[in-house]
Design a protein around this motif. Structure first.
Motif, short mmCIF file in Angstrom:
data_model
loop_
_atom_site.label_atom_id
_atom_site.label_comp_id
_atom_site.label_asym_id
_atom_site.label_seq_id
_atom_site.Cartn_x
_atom_site.Cartn_y
_atom_site.Cartn_z
N ARG A 1 0.84 -1.20 0.00
CA ARG A 1 0.00 0.00 0.00
C ARG A 1 0.87 1.25 0.00
O ARG A 1 0.57 2.23 -0.70
N HIS A 2 1.96 1.21 0.75
CA HIS A 2 2.89 2.34 0.74
C HIS A 2 3.55 2.48 -0.64
O HIS A 2 3.62 3.58 -1.20
N THR A 3 4.01 1.36 -1.20
CA THR A 3 4.70 1.39 -2.49
C THR A 3 3.80 1.92 -3.60
O THR A 3 4.22 2.77 -4.41
N LEU A 4 2.58 1.44 -3.65
CA LEU A 4 1.70 1.76 -4.78
C LEU A 4 0.88 3.04 -4.58
O LEU A 4 0.50 3.69 -5.56
N LEU A 5 0.63 3.42 -3.31
CA LEU A 5 -0.25 4.56 -3.07
C LEU A 5 0.45 5.79 -2.51
O LEU A 5 -0.07 6.90 -2.63
N GLU A 6 1.63 5.60 -1.91
CA GLU A 6 2.27 6.73 -1.23
C GLU A 6 3.67 7.05 -1.73
O GLU A 6 4.06 8.23 -1.78
N ALA A 7 4.44 6.05 -2.06
CA ALA A 7 5.82 6.29 -2.51
C ALA A 7 5.82 7.08 -3.83
O ALA A 7 4.83 7.06 -4.58
N PRO A 8 6.91 7.79 -4.13
CA PRO A 8 6.98 8.56 -5.38
C PRO A 8 6.74 7.68 -6.60
O PRO A 8 7.18 6.54 -6.66
N ILE A 9 6.02 8.24 -7.57
CA ILE A 9 5.77 7.53 -8.83
C ILE A 9 7.07 7.38 -9.63
O ILE A 9 7.33 6.36 -10.26
N THR A 10 7.87 8.43 -9.59
CA THR A 10 9.10 8.43 -10.39
C THR A 10 10.08 7.37 -9.92
O THR A 10 10.17 7.06 -8.74
N ASP A 11 10.78 6.80 -10.86
CA ASP A 11 11.76 5.73 -10.60
C ASP A 11 12.74 5.76 -11.76
O ASP A 11 12.35 6.02 -12.91
N GLU A 12 14.00 5.48 -11.49
CA GLU A 12 15.00 5.54 -12.54
C GLU A 12 14.72 4.53 -13.66
O GLU A 12 15.22 4.69 -14.78
N CYS A 13 13.92 3.52 -13.37
CA CYS A 13 13.61 2.51 -14.38
C CYS A 13 12.25 2.74 -15.05
O CYS A 13 11.87 1.98 -15.95
#
Length: 318
Positions: free
Chosen positions: A284-296
């Protein structure tokens, strides 16, 4: 259970036992919420929060056992609950028909609402044969042990085969003119595929409610779309890091239908956003709260590179 109410007798033939647990068909939290006069959405939220907490502790059925209990202790407790529901069986019969050879959660667990599965067994309207099938004949099924199961109708409920080109099923997909081959791709955030643009799918949870992951992925899709709108992007696509991902994580599920198909499926990675998502609170944290941006994860306003197209015959049916 529903078949046993209509047939003279039902025999379940299985190669080996599976985890079948009685689960209350009444939710106390939902009942309390209705008594409080809250709406269905709030009731659903309360139930989901409580179930998420229980499942994170490893509790699935019956009174909560807590997270400090070992897997072996939990397994023995579950088996005791089942044993109490079939007192007519001898210990040897119970061992043969109800004690799985695999550990809890290595394969899917079957939930029996209010223990309805066990009622016809106690009433003598149903029975279980645990053995390997040797052949079918004119009057039923001959088992490897020599036992014969007389029957008028056989309902096949095994031999499941997953789609060979997951998650596209029978859809023929090309990316930049190259046919999509599942085993050549890696899974990003458990819902996207490397080098496949503008595409999301869902793998639900294996050991808790499938829809809990579905909800998270649906909301994550909305976050992705919002990011695309805000950045003026027309394409989003996961790309593998320069050094690659190496070997995928070891398969932790032992279900035959999953193992048979494993070499054909896209794989996860062992690090970062390529790891499988298997814990509701963390996911839930990864998909709903963590930043969308990612180097990949690459956003672009150009759709000419990585354009995903379906075959002509598919478009003609849409």
């Amino acid at each position: 259970p529903s078949m046993a109410g209509k047939a003279k007798h039902v025999t379940m033939v299985q190669r080996s036992p599976t985890w079948i647990l009685p689960v209350p068909n009444y939710d106390i939290t939902a009942g309390s919420a209705l008594e409080d006069g809250v709406g269905l959405e709030e009731m659903h939220r309360r139930v989901r929060e409580r179930r998420a907490e229980e499942m994170s502790n490893g509790d699935f059925a019956g009174p909560p056992l807590g997270k400090d209990i070992s897997l072996e202790e939990r397994s023995q407790t579950y088996l005791k609950w089942v044993r109490d529901l079939v007192p007519h069986l001898s210990d040897a019969e119970f061992q043969k028909h109800f004690v799985p050879k695999y550990k809890l959660w290595e394969q899917r667990l079957c939930a029996s609402p209010d223990g309805d599965f066990f009622v016809p067994l106690r009433e003598g309207k149903a029975s279980i044969v645990t053995d390997h099938i040797k052949t079918f004949d004119e009057t039923g099924i001959l088992m490897e042990s020599g036992e014969h199961v007389d029957c008028d109708i056989v309902a096949a409920a095994t031999g499941l085969n997953l789609h060979a080109n997951a998650p596209m099923a029978d859809i023929r997909v090309n990316v930049d003119g190259k046919p999509y081959v599942a085993s050549e791709h890696r899974i990003f955030r458990d819902c996207m595929l490397s080098d496949v643009p503008n595409f999301m799918f869902c793998i639900g949870y294996f050991n808790i409610s499938w829809t809990m992951k579905v909800d998270l992925v649906g909301k994550h899709l909305c976050r992705i779309l919002t990011q695309m709108k805000e950045t003026g992007s027309s394409m989003v696509c996961p790309r593998l890091p320069a050094g690659g991902l190496g070997e995928p994580p070891a398969l932790e599920v032992s279900s035959s239908y999953w193992v048979r198909n494993w070499h054909l499926r896209p794989k996860h990675g062992k690090t970062g956003s390529w790891q499988p998502l298997v814990t509701y609170e963390a996911d839930r944290h990864t998909l709903l709260e963590a930043p969308i941006t990612d180097e990949c994860l690459h956003f672009s306003s150009e759709l000419s590179s990585g354009d995903l197209t379906a075959s002509t015959d598919l478009r003609s049916r849409l």
